[in-house]
Design a protein around this motif. Structure first.
Motif, short mmCIF file in Angstrom:
data_model
loop_
_atom_site.label_atom_id
_atom_site.label_comp_id
_atom_site.label_asym_id
_atom_site.label_seq_id
_atom_site.Cartn_x
_atom_site.Cartn_y
_atom_site.Cartn_z
N MET A 49 35.87 37.25 29.98
CA MET A 49 37.03 37.95 30.51
C MET A 49 36.63 39.39 30.73
O MET A 49 36.12 40.05 29.82
CB MET A 49 38.20 37.86 29.52
CG MET A 49 39.52 38.34 30.06
SD MET A 49 40.22 37.31 31.36
CE MET A 49 40.70 35.85 30.47
N VAL A 50 36.81 39.89 31.95
CA VAL A 50 36.41 41.26 32.26
C VAL A 50 37.60 42.18 32.49
O VAL A 50 37.44 43.41 32.48
CB VAL A 50 35.44 41.32 33.46
CG1 VAL A 50 34.12 40.67 33.11
CG2 VAL A 50 36.03 40.73 34.71
N TYR A 51 38.82 41.61 32.70
CA TYR A 51 39.99 42.46 32.90
C TYR A 51 41.27 41.66 32.72
O TYR A 51 41.39 40.55 33.23
CB TYR A 51 39.98 43.06 34.32
CG TYR A 51 41.19 43.93 34.61
CD1 TYR A 51 41.25 45.23 34.12
CD2 TYR A 51 42.26 43.45 35.34
CE1 TYR A 51 42.36 46.04 34.36
CE2 TYR A 51 43.37 44.25 35.59
CZ TYR A 51 43.42 45.54 35.09
OH TYR A 51 44.50 46.32 35.33
N ALA A 75 46.99 40.65 36.50
CA ALA A 75 45.70 40.09 36.90
C ALA A 75 44.91 39.73 35.65
O ALA A 75 44.88 40.50 34.69
CB ALA A 75 44.92 41.08 37.75
N ARG A 76 44.30 38.55 35.67
CA ARG A 76 43.43 38.08 34.58
C ARG A 76 42.10 37.69 35.21
O ARG A 76 42.01 36.64 35.82
CB ARG A 76 44.06 36.89 33.86
CG ARG A 76 45.46 37.14 33.30
CD ARG A 76 46.01 35.90 32.60
NE ARG A 76 45.10 35.44 31.56
CZ ARG A 76 45.01 35.99 30.33
NH1 ARG A 76 45.81 36.99 29.99
NH2 ARG A 76 44.16 35.53 29.46
N ARG A 77 41.06 38.55 35.11
CA ARG A 77 39.80 38.36 35.82
C ARG A 77 38.67 37.98 34.85
O ARG A 77 38.49 38.64 33.83
CB ARG A 77 39.45 39.64 36.58
CG ARG A 77 38.23 39.55 37.46
CD ARG A 77 38.09 40.78 38.36
NE ARG A 77 39.24 40.86 39.25
CZ ARG A 77 40.19 41.79 39.18
NH1 ARG A 77 40.14 42.74 38.26
NH2 ARG A 77 41.20 41.78 40.02
N LYS A 78 37.93 36.95 35.23
CA LYS A 78 36.78 36.55 34.42
C LYS A 78 35.59 36.23 35.32
O LYS A 78 35.75 35.89 36.49
CB LYS A 78 37.12 35.36 33.53
CG LYS A 78 37.61 34.15 34.26
CD LYS A 78 38.14 33.10 33.27
CE LYS A 78 38.81 31.95 33.95
NZ LYS A 78 40.19 32.20 34.36
N VAL A 79 34.40 36.38 34.75
CA VAL A 79 33.16 36.00 35.42
C VAL A 79 32.71 34.67 34.81
O VAL A 79 32.69 34.52 33.58
CB VAL A 79 32.06 37.07 35.24
CG1 VAL A 79 30.73 36.60 35.81
CG2 VAL A 79 32.48 38.38 35.89
N LEU A 80 32.36 33.73 35.69
CA LEU A 80 31.93 32.41 35.25
C LEU A 80 30.44 32.25 35.55
O LEU A 80 29.98 32.63 36.64
CB LEU A 80 32.74 31.34 35.99
CG LEU A 80 34.27 31.52 35.85
CD1 LEU A 80 35.01 30.59 36.79
CD2 LEU A 80 34.69 31.31 34.42
N LEU A 104 50.93 35.53 29.00
CA LEU A 104 50.06 35.56 30.18
C LEU A 104 49.62 36.98 30.50
O LEU A 104 48.64 37.19 31.20
CB LEU A 104 50.76 34.93 31.38
CG LEU A 104 51.05 33.44 31.24
CD1 LEU A 104 51.90 32.94 32.39
CD2 LEU A 104 49.77 32.64 31.14
N ALA A 105 50.34 37.97 29.99
CA ALA A 105 49.99 39.38 30.22
C ALA A 105 49.16 39.96 29.07
O ALA A 105 48.78 41.13 29.14
CB ALA A 105 51.27 40.19 30.40
N GLU A 106 48.87 39.15 28.05
CA GLU A 106 48.11 39.63 26.90
C GLU A 106 46.61 39.48 27.10
O GLU A 106 46.15 38.63 27.87
CB GLU A 106 48.55 38.87 25.64
CG GLU A 106 50.00 39.11 25.26
CD GLU A 106 50.47 38.25 24.11
OE1 GLU A 106 49.66 37.44 23.57
OE2 GLU A 106 51.65 38.35 23.74
N GLN A 107 45.84 40.28 26.35
CA GLN A 107 44.38 40.25 26.43
C GLN A 107 43.83 38.90 25.94
O GLN A 107 44.47 38.20 25.16
CB GLN A 107 43.78 41.39 25.58
CG GLN A 107 44.18 42.77 26.03
CD GLN A 107 43.70 43.09 27.42
OE1 GLN A 107 42.55 42.86 27.76
NE2 GLN A 107 44.59 43.64 28.25
N GLY A 108 42.62 38.59 26.36
CA GLY A 108 41.92 37.39 25.90
C GLY A 108 42.31 36.15 26.68
O GLY A 108 43.15 36.18 27.58
N PHE A 109 41.67 35.04 26.33
CA PHE A 109 41.94 33.77 26.99
C PHE A 109 43.23 33.17 26.43
O PHE A 109 43.53 33.31 25.25
CB PHE A 109 40.78 32.79 26.78
CG PHE A 109 39.55 33.18 27.54
CD1 PHE A 109 39.45 32.90 28.90
CD2 PHE A 109 38.49 33.83 26.92
CE1 PHE A 109 38.32 33.28 29.61
CE2 PHE A 109 37.36 34.20 27.62
CZ PHE A 109 37.27 33.93 28.98
#
Length: 193
Positions: A49-51, A75-80, A104-109
């Motif tokens: 998770m990057v953002y 926005a929930r952005r991750k690099v795969l 859904l607005a909280e940090q982490g997965f």
């Protein structure tokens, strides 16, 4: 799954992963679309998770969320990654007026999945639409995907709506074009020649 080298001894091997369109229901309902796809292809998947936060809705996302471009959204952005190689930047977008103040607005997965969290909030899946566009990457996308100059990306935007026609999830997946194979399947029972 295939490994491809660009022929230079110092070239980083490129991983080809398959991305099915439309997304199969069993894969869509899994904990992570990418993790399920990659494991099924014999690839070691990874995600970071990057953002997580609010940002202005872009030109591709705003119409799907039915907001004006520039409207603040979650926005929930991750690099795969596949076998350690970055292959996708996946960003989930949610309307602040519908999902602000939820997990859904909280940090982490979100566990066990975003789909289950959306359902827990009373939204039932109604329909979805996916579009695919090939384009040059933004500077941020090129950096996150570690792309060479001139490499292109394929952007898949999946907009999901509830049975009440509320936009409940827009997923923008920016895929390294040189690291993917896209499989397009006809929906069963609707075949025509």
């Amino acid at each position: 799954m295939a490994m491809v080298s660009e022929g230079r001894p110092d070239a980083r091997p490129r991983v080809l992963v398959r991305r099915g369109l439309p997304t199969a229901p069993a894969v869509r309902g899994s904990m992570s679309l990418f993790m399920a796809e990659a494991q099924g292809q014999g690839v070691l998947p990874g995600r970071e998770m990057v953002y997580v936060g609010s940002e202005p809705a872009g030109e591709a996302v705003a119409p799907a969320l039915r907001v004006s471009p520039g409207t603040e959204v979650i926005a929930r952005r991750k690099v795969l990654t596949a076998d350690g190689v970055p292959v996708r930047v996946a960003t989930s977008y949610f309307r602040l007026d519908v999902f602000g103040g939820t997990r859904l607005a909280e940090q982490g997965f979100v566990t066990p999945s975003l789909q289950s969290a959306i359902g827990e909030l009373g939204h039932e899946f109604g329909s979805a639409e996916e579009t695919l566009v090939a384009r040059l990457p933004t500077a941020e996308e090129a950096g996150l995907l570690e792309l060479d100059p001139g490499e292109w990306v394929v952007c898949v935007v999946r907009a999901s709506y509830s049975t009440e026609d509320v936009p409940v999830h827009v997923l923008e997946t920016v895929c390294s074009a040189t690291r993917h194979i896209f499989q397009i399947r006809q929906v069963a029972g609707h075949d025509e020649f």
